[in-house]
Motif scaffolding. Sequence first.
Motif, PDB file in Angstrom:
ATOM      1  N   LEU A 105       0.829  -1.204   0.000  1.00 52.46           N
ATOM      2  CA  LEU A 105       0.000   0.000   0.000  1.00 52.46           C
ATOM      3  C   LEU A 105       0.867   1.259   0.000  1.00 52.46           C
ATOM      4  CD1 LEU A 105      -2.831   1.187   0.109  1.00 52.46           C
ATOM      5  CD2 LEU A 105      -2.739   1.020   2.595  1.00 52.46           C
ATOM      6  N   VAL A 106       1.940   1.259   0.792  1.00 51.71           N
ATOM      7  CA  VAL A 106       2.852   2.404   0.837  1.00 51.71           C
ATOM      8  C   VAL A 106       3.476   2.640  -0.537  1.00 51.71           C
ATOM      9  CG1 VAL A 106       5.054   3.223   1.774  1.00 51.71           C
ATOM     10  CG2 VAL A 106       3.326   2.266   3.308  1.00 51.71           C
ATOM     11  N   VAL A 107       3.900   1.589  -1.213  1.00 51.77           N
ATOM     12  CA  VAL A 107       4.491   1.713  -2.552  1.00 51.77           C
ATOM     13  C   VAL A 107       3.480   2.287  -3.534  1.00 51.77           C
ATOM     14  CG1 VAL A 107       5.394   0.410  -4.506  1.00 51.77           C
ATOM     15  CG2 VAL A 107       6.230  -0.070  -2.206  1.00 51.77           C
ATOM     16  N   ILE A 108       2.259   1.808  -3.502  1.00 52.07           N
ATOM     17  CA  ILE A 108       1.223   2.284  -4.427  1.00 52.07           C
ATOM     18  C   ILE A 108       0.920   3.756  -4.172  1.00 52.07           C
ATOM     19  CG2 ILE A 108      -1.224   2.064  -5.035  1.00 52.07           C
ATOM     20  CD1 ILE A 108      -0.844  -0.996  -4.562  1.00 52.07           C
ATOM     21  N   VAL A 109       0.739   4.118  -2.923  1.00 51.48           N
ATOM     22  CA  VAL A 109       0.426   5.515  -2.589  1.00 51.48           C
ATOM     23  C   VAL A 109       1.592   6.421  -2.985  1.00 51.48           C
ATOM     24  CG1 VAL A 109       0.025   7.122  -0.679  1.00 51.48           C
ATOM     25  CG2 VAL A 109      -1.222   4.965  -0.778  1.00 51.48           C
ATOM     26  N   SER A 110       2.817   5.976  -2.754  1.00 47.22           N
ATOM     27  CA  SER A 110       3.992   6.772  -3.135  1.00 47.22           C
ATOM     28  C   SER A 110       4.042   6.984  -4.638  1.00 47.22           C
ATOM     29  CB  SER A 110       5.282   6.088  -2.674  1.00 47.22           C
ATOM     30  OG  SER A 110       5.315   6.029  -1.273  1.00 47.22           O
ATOM     31  N   SER A 111       3.746   5.951  -5.398  1.00 45.75           N
ATOM     32  CA  SER A 111       3.750   6.060  -6.864  1.00 45.75           C
ATOM     33  C   SER A 111       2.692   7.027  -7.351  1.00 45.75           C
ATOM     34  CB  SER A 111       3.516   4.685  -7.499  1.00 45.75           C
ATOM     35  OG  SER A 111       4.565   3.823  -7.180  1.00 45.75           O
ATOM     36  N   VAL A 112       1.514   6.935  -6.792  1.00 44.80           N
ATOM     37  CA  VAL A 112       0.425   7.829  -7.188  1.00 44.80           C
ATOM     38  C   VAL A 112       0.768   9.267  -6.815  1.00 44.80           C
ATOM     39  CG1 VAL A 112      -1.988   8.424  -6.720  1.00 44.80           C
ATOM     40  CG2 VAL A 112      -1.347   6.041  -7.096  1.00 44.80           C
ATOM     41  N   THR A 113       1.325   9.468  -5.638  1.00 37.19           N
ATOM     42  CA  THR A 113       1.705  10.808  -5.198  1.00 37.19           C
ATOM     43  C   THR A 113       2.775  11.392  -6.110  1.00 37.19           C
ATOM     44  OG1 THR A 113       1.168  10.220  -2.926  1.00 37.19           O
ATOM     45  CG2 THR A 113       2.550  12.156  -3.239  1.00 37.19           C
ATOM     46  N   ALA A 114       3.781  10.600  -6.466  1.00 38.38           N
ATOM     47  CA  ALA A 114       4.848  11.077  -7.354  1.00 38.38           C
ATOM     48  C   ALA A 114       4.286  11.437  -8.719  1.00 38.38           C
ATOM     49  CB  ALA A 114       5.942  10.023  -7.487  1.00 38.38           C
ATOM     50  N   THR A 115       3.386  10.637  -9.244  1.00 35.61           N
ATOM     51  CA  THR A 115       2.772  10.912 -10.544  1.00 35.61           C
ATOM     52  C   THR A 115       1.937  12.187 -10.481  1.00 35.61           C
ATOM     53  OG1 THR A 115       2.732   8.570 -11.047  1.00 35.61           O
ATOM     54  CG2 THR A 115       1.265   9.959 -12.338  1.00 35.61           C
ATOM     55  N   ALA A 116       1.192  12.359  -9.403  1.00 36.84           N
ATOM     56  CA  ALA A 116       0.380  13.565  -9.253  1.00 36.84           C
ATOM     57  C   ALA A 116       1.265  14.801  -9.160  1.00 36.84           C
ATOM     58  CB  ALA A 116      -0.511  13.449  -8.018  1.00 36.84           C
ATOM     59  N   ALA A 117       2.372  14.697  -8.448  1.00 40.22           N
ATOM     60  CA  ALA A 117       3.288  15.836  -8.330  1.00 40.22           C
ATOM     61  C   ALA A 117       3.860  16.199  -9.689  1.00 40.22           C
ATOM     62  CB  ALA A 117       4.404  15.513  -7.345  1.00 40.22           C
ATOM     63  N   LEU A 118       4.227  15.209 -10.487  1.00 33.15           N
ATOM     64  CA  LEU A 118       4.751  15.466 -11.818  1.00 33.15           C
ATOM     65  C   LEU A 118       3.704  16.143 -12.683  1.00 33.15           C
ATOM     66  CD1 LEU A 118       6.973  15.198 -13.948  1.00 33.15           C
ATOM     67  CD2 LEU A 118       6.095  12.927 -14.452  1.00 33.15           C
ATOM     68  N   ALA A 119       2.466  15.672 -12.610  1.00 33.62           N
ATOM     69  CA  ALA A 119       1.387  16.269 -13.399  1.00 33.62           C
ATOM     70  C   ALA A 119       1.198  17.735 -13.012  1.00 33.62           C
ATOM     71  CB  ALA A 119       0.094  15.486 -13.201  1.00 33.62           C
ATOM     72  N   GLN A 120       1.309  18.034 -11.735  1.00 40.08           N
ATOM     73  CA  GLN A 120       1.174  19.419 -11.298  1.00 40.08           C
ATOM     74  C   GLN A 120       2.323  20.261 -11.837  1.00 40.08           C
ATOM     75  OE1 GLN A 120       0.981  18.902  -7.062  1.00 40.08           O
ATOM     76  NE2 GLN A 120      -1.214  18.535  -7.075  1.00 40.08           N
ATOM     77  N   ASP A 121       3.525  19.719 -11.846  1.00 40.83           N
ATOM     78  CA  ASP A 121       4.677  20.438 -12.372  1.00 40.83           C
ATOM     79  C   ASP A 121       4.481  20.750 -13.858  1.00 40.83           C
ATOM     80  OD1 ASP A 121       7.267  18.641 -10.512  1.00 40.83           O
ATOM     81  OD2 ASP A 121       5.853  20.183  -9.892  1.00 40.83           O
ATOM     82  N   VAL A 122       4.042  19.771 -14.620  1.00 41.05           N
ATOM     83  CA  VAL A 122       3.834  19.950 -16.050  1.00 41.05           C
ATOM     84  C   VAL A 122       2.728  20.975 -16.296  1.00 41.05           C
ATOM     85  CG1 VAL A 122       3.073  18.814 -18.178  1.00 41.05           C
ATOM     86  CG2 VAL A 122       4.749  17.699 -16.699  1.00 41.05           C
ATOM     87  N   ALA A 123       1.651  20.903 -15.534  1.00 47.28           N
ATOM     88  CA  ALA A 123       0.552  21.858 -15.691  1.00 47.28           C
ATOM     89  C   ALA A 123       1.017  23.278 -15.373  1.00 47.28           C
ATOM     90  CB  ALA A 123      -0.619  21.461 -14.796  1.00 47.28           C
ATOM     91  N   ALA A 124       1.772  23.420 -14.311  1.00 49.94           N
ATOM     92  CA  ALA A 124       2.310  24.746 -13.961  1.00 49.94           C
ATOM     93  C   ALA A 124       3.302  25.210 -15.029  1.00 49.94           C
ATOM     94  CB  ALA A 124       2.973  24.703 -12.585  1.00 49.94           C
ATOM     95  N   GLY A 125       4.083  24.269 -15.557  1.00 49.84           N
ATOM     96  CA  GLY A 125       5.033  24.592 -16.618  1.00 49.84           C
ATOM     97  C   GLY A 125       4.339  25.058 -17.883  1.00 49.84           C
ATOM     98  N   LYS A 126       3.202  24.460 -18.177  1.00 47.19           N
ATOM     99  CA  LYS A 126       2.428  24.881 -19.353  1.00 47.19           C
ATOM    100  C   LYS A 126       1.977  26.332 -19.180  1.00 47.19           C
ATOM    101  CE  LYS A 126      -1.503  23.754 -22.241  1.00 47.19           C
ATOM    102  NZ  LYS A 126      -2.640  22.886 -22.499  1.00 47.19           N
ATOM    103  N   THR A 127       1.551  26.668 -17.986  1.00 50.22           N
ATOM    104  CA  THR A 127       1.161  28.055 -17.700  1.00 50.22           C
ATOM    105  C   THR A 127       2.361  28.982 -17.849  1.00 50.22           C
ATOM    106  OG1 THR A 127      -0.604  27.333 -16.226  1.00 50.22           O
ATOM    107  CG2 THR A 127       0.202  29.586 -15.935  1.00 50.22           C
TER     108      THR A 127
END
Length: 130
Positions: A9-31
């Motif tokens: 569960l910790v591995v899955i949550v960490s992976s999802v969190t890392a992916t979400a953080a990357l998506a936020q970075d890309v979205a902010a970068g697009k702006t």
Amino acid sequence: MQKLTLSALVVIVSSVTATAALAQDVAAGKTSFNKCLACHAIGEGAKNKVGPELNGLNGRKSGAAPDYSYSDANKNSGITWNEAEFKDYIKDPKAKIPGTKMSFAGIKNETEVNDLWAFVAQYNKDGKTK
């Protein structure tokens, strides 16, 4: 068994969190890339404008975008674009490559620089995202 389940569960949550953080970075970068749009294009169908198109920037030699007329300073800079070179350059383009045609004051905010790189680096040479 509980430890194994908890570890998974910790591995899955960490992976999802890392992916979400990357998506936020890309979205902010697009702006942030909106600051670049007057001179640069990126993505499918991108063409050179006042500045070169930026598809496939990661790993490209400075001054090498097809059909773009670069300054001698840019062509002779010896730079191969990667994360570190881009981040250093975008903070103060004229300091990094004296004599560049790029008239942009730069982006000083570290978070914005990181987000912009995340956005730009996602594009392959063909303008498709990785």
